[in-house]
Design an enzyme around this catalytic site. Structure first.
Site, PDB file in Angstrom:
ATOM      1  N   ASP A 176      36.601 -11.157 -25.759  1.00  0.00           N
ATOM      2  CA  ASP A 176      35.687 -12.003 -25.002  1.00  0.00           C
ATOM      3  C   ASP A 176      36.289 -13.402 -24.928  1.00  0.00           C
ATOM      4  OD1 ASP A 176      35.284 -12.638 -27.668  1.00  0.00           O
ATOM      5  OD2 ASP A 176      33.120 -12.903 -27.456  1.00  0.00           O
ATOM      6  N   TYR A 223      37.179 -17.448 -25.201  1.00  0.00           N
ATOM      7  CA  TYR A 223      37.073 -18.465 -26.243  1.00  0.00           C
ATOM      8  C   TYR A 223      35.683 -19.090 -26.167  1.00  0.00           C
ATOM      9  CZ  TYR A 223      42.225 -18.330 -26.528  1.00  0.00           C
ATOM     10  OH  TYR A 223      43.529 -17.950 -26.692  1.00  0.00           O
ATOM     11  N   PHE A 269      43.293 -15.249 -23.493  1.00  0.00           N
ATOM     12  CA  PHE A 269      44.271 -15.996 -24.290  1.00  0.00           C
ATOM     13  C   PHE A 269      44.626 -17.364 -23.708  1.00  0.00           C
ATOM     14  CE2 PHE A 269      45.205 -11.547 -25.539  1.00  0.00           C
ATOM     15  CZ  PHE A 269      44.974 -11.653 -26.896  1.00  0.00           C
ATOM     16  N   HIS A 307      46.691  -7.416 -33.174  1.00  0.00           N
ATOM     17  CA  HIS A 307      46.264  -8.604 -32.441  1.00  0.00           C
ATOM     18  C   HIS A 307      47.070  -9.817 -32.909  1.00  0.00           C
ATOM     19  CE1 HIS A 307      43.552 -11.771 -30.942  1.00  0.00           C
ATOM     20  NE2 HIS A 307      43.108 -10.842 -30.100  1.00  0.00           N
TER      21      HIS A 307
END
Length: 286
Positions: free
Chosen positions: A126, A128, A139, A248
């Site tokens: 989801d 930031y 990202f 991740h």
């Protein structure tokens, strides 16, 4: 629901282009809002206004309509019950809470990377959830915002893998314009509440996008970082595509195998092997 007369059409026009709807009586507001939502869902067009952004609720929240091939491909979703509920929920969330990204940025992943230009797909979770960060690309952050830790680690892997210097910003629009679809599986979030919009319907919508990509008869690369992204692997069965998996890039997991995964160089090697222009991964200083 149909628009009965010219007065109602004028009410809808007013609601679309003015945030202050106090001049309209409650009955006209209620009916005009209902008409706006109905037409937006079913047709994504209103009275010849073309592709202007549509204000869809009394509070002035806007959502830019999808355009071009993405709109045509995802159009069947707009009439489904889950999407109608999602649309209503998101409108209420923006009216009640601080929500990221800005409404105009919700679909930026699709706007910046048209369907016929997609080469690489990076799946995030989801957006930031801190002020000023999210702008619709997973990202990525706006140029003036401090680079988040996960992106710092992505840059470190790029440096080690491809020799890219580490830039002073986290704005990844350059990747999107080259065909890197940076798609969160959930497209909105309440401020300072990670995963707060999980389970309200975005996953069904982005799953539809992933299925569309999987069916395309053109080689692509899927970068699945972390367990939530890797759970989408079962949807990817097209042998023409390359699927690369790694932990991740979060500081909590990057040292478990994200560092040293060489996904960026592997992606470009695959694209070159199939006669597709590789990605210039270098993000320049600003």
């Amino acid at each position: 629901m149909r628009i009965k007369n010219r007065a109602e059409q004028q009410s809808v026009r007013f609601l679309l282009f003015n945030t202050d709807s106090a001049k309209l009586n409650d009955a006209r507001i209620k009916r005009a809002n209902a008409i706006c939502i109905l037409i937006y869902f079913r047709y994504n067009k209103m009275f010849g206004f073309g592709n202007k952004y549509k204000k869809i609720c009394k509070g002035g929240m806007t959502m830019p309509p999808l355009q071009g091939q993405w709109y045509e491909a995802l159009k069947p979703e707009f009439g489904k019950e889950y999407y109608r509920k999602l649309f209503t929920t998101i409108g209420q969330e923006y009216k009640t809470y601080k929500v990221f990204p800005a409404p105009d940025d919700i679909f930026n992943a699709f706007h910046f990377t048209p369907l016929d230009r997609v080469k690489v797909i990076i799946l995030g979770q989801d957006p930031y959830h801190n002020d000023g960060q999210a702008h619709g690309l997973c990202f990525s952050v706006k140029p003036e915002v401090e680079v988040p830790p996960s992106l710092v680690n992505i840059y470190q892997e790029l440096h080690d893998d491809c020799g890219c210097y580490i830039p002073n910003n986290g704005y990844l629009e350059k990747w999107a314009k080259q065909g890197v679809l940076m798609l969160n599986t959930v497209l909105t979030v309440r401020a300072h509440q990670a995963n707060s919009h999980k389970g309200i319907g975005w996953e069904e919508f982005t799953d539809a996008a992933i299925r569309i990509l999987n069916k395309i008869d053109r080689p692509m690369v899927f970068l699945l970082w972390g367990r939530p992204a890797q759970m989408k692997k079962s949807m990817l069965n097209n042998p023409k595509h390359l699927i690369l998996e790694a932990p991740h890039p979060s500081p909590l997991s990057a040292y478990r195998g994200f560092f040293g995964c060489h996904h960026f160089s592997q992606t470009n090697e695959f694209l070159i092997q199939h006669g597709i222009e590789p990605i210039d991964w270098q993000i320049e200083n600003r």
